[in-house]
Each structure stands twice: as structure tokens, then as C-alpha cells.
Write a protein that holds these residues in place. Structure first.
Motif, short mmCIF file in Angstrom:
data_model
loop_
_atom_site.label_atom_id
_atom_site.label_comp_id
_atom_site.label_asym_id
_atom_site.label_seq_id
_atom_site.Cartn_x
_atom_site.Cartn_y
_atom_site.Cartn_z
N THR A 1 0.83 -1.20 0.00
CA THR A 1 0.00 0.00 0.00
C THR A 1 0.87 1.25 0.00
OG1 THR A 1 -1.72 -1.18 1.19
CG2 THR A 1 -1.84 1.21 1.22
N PHE A 2 1.94 1.24 0.78
CA PHE A 2 2.84 2.39 0.78
C PHE A 2 3.48 2.58 -0.59
CE2 PHE A 2 7.20 4.00 1.14
CZ PHE A 2 6.89 5.31 1.48
N LEU A 3 3.88 1.48 -1.22
CA LEU A 3 4.48 1.59 -2.55
C LEU A 3 3.47 2.11 -3.57
CD1 LEU A 3 6.66 -1.63 -2.62
CD2 LEU A 3 7.42 0.74 -2.38
N LEU B 1 2.75 12.34 1.94
CA LEU B 1 2.62 12.45 3.39
C LEU B 1 1.50 11.55 3.92
CD1 LEU B 1 3.17 16.26 3.94
CD2 LEU B 1 4.73 14.38 4.48
N ILE B 2 0.39 11.47 3.20
CA ILE B 2 -0.69 10.58 3.60
C ILE B 2 -0.21 9.13 3.57
CG2 ILE B 2 -2.94 9.66 2.91
CD1 ILE B 2 -3.63 12.51 1.95
N GLY B 3 0.52 8.76 2.53
CA GLY B 3 1.05 7.40 2.43
C GLY B 3 2.01 7.06 3.55
N PHE C 1 1.29 4.32 6.48
CA PHE C 1 2.24 3.23 6.65
C PHE C 1 2.71 3.13 8.10
CE2 PHE C 1 6.71 1.90 6.78
CZ PHE C 1 6.58 0.60 6.33
N LEU C 2 3.10 4.26 8.68
CA LEU C 2 3.60 4.27 10.05
C LEU C 2 2.49 3.91 11.04
CD1 LEU C 2 5.91 7.39 9.92
CD2 LEU C 2 6.58 4.98 9.86
N TYR C 3 1.28 4.38 10.80
CA TYR C 3 0.15 4.09 11.67
C TYR C 3 -0.14 2.59 11.71
CZ TYR C 3 -4.66 4.01 13.37
OH TYR C 3 -5.81 3.73 14.05
N VAL C 4 -0.21 1.97 10.55
CA VAL C 4 -0.51 0.54 10.49
C VAL C 4 0.66 -0.27 11.06
CG1 VAL C 4 -0.95 -1.41 8.93
CG2 VAL C 4 -2.11 0.77 8.56
#
Length: 95
Positions: free
Chosen positions: A32-34, A75-77, A81-84
Motif C-alpha cells: 500500500t505504501f508503494l 505524506l498521507i502514504g 504506513f507508520l500508523y498501520v
């Protein structure tokens, strides 16, 4: 590999299937981040192309808009990513 309850921050022991599910979740988070990163690159390069190509000068405002939106997408990505990742580690980490 079974771990005692005091070593794992969840209420029950994890079996191999659970560890595999956690790994799949981590990999899905990375994919998802990618996807966010790929979208950022496409939007940014589209904005630059619109601004730089003389034929597209009537779309200059769109190019500026895309240049502003691209970092927001990144920034949203990163935040997602960090949240999950933090939640995965919070509930399924070995102490």
C-alpha cells in the motif's frame, strides 16, 4: 513455535498460521505504501510535464495544482504506513 503469554502482547498463543497472517499484513502494508509512492511520482511528474511543455501552457494551473497535491499524497502514504506498522507492532510483537 509457541510463546508463553508473558512474551506476547496478545491474550492467546500464536500458532504458525497467525505468524503468517501477521507477515501477510506487513507485506500488504508495504504494498500500500508503494502504491502511494507510485501515485506521488506519477502526479509529480505529470505536474512538471504540464508546466514545462509549451503546448500545455493553458493547463499551467493544473500543473501547479498537481505539484501541490503530490507531496500531500506522499505524506498521507507515509502517515498511513507508520500508523498501520505501529498497530501491528503494538498487538503482535515479542518482548
Amino acid at each position: 513455535m509457541k510463546l508463553s503469554r508473558k512474551n506476547v502482547q496478545i491474550k492467546e498463543d500464536l500458532i504458525t498460521r497467525d505468524w503468517l497472517a501477521i507477515d501477510r499484513t506487513r507485506m500488504a502494508n508495504e504494498r500500500t505504501f508503494l502504491a502511494y509512492l507510485r501515485t506521488f511520482i506519477v502526479v509529480l511528474s505529470s505536474g512538471v510535464a504540464i508546466i514545462r511543455v509549451e503546448v500545455l501552457q493553458e493547463m499551467y494551473d493544473l500543473g501547479i495544482f498537481l505539484l501541490v497535491v503530490a507531496p500531500v499524497i506522499l505524506l498521507i502514504g507515509i502517515a498511513r504506513f507508520l500508523y498501520v506498522r505501529r498497530h501491528i507492532r503494538k498487538y503482535f510483537t515479542v518482548k
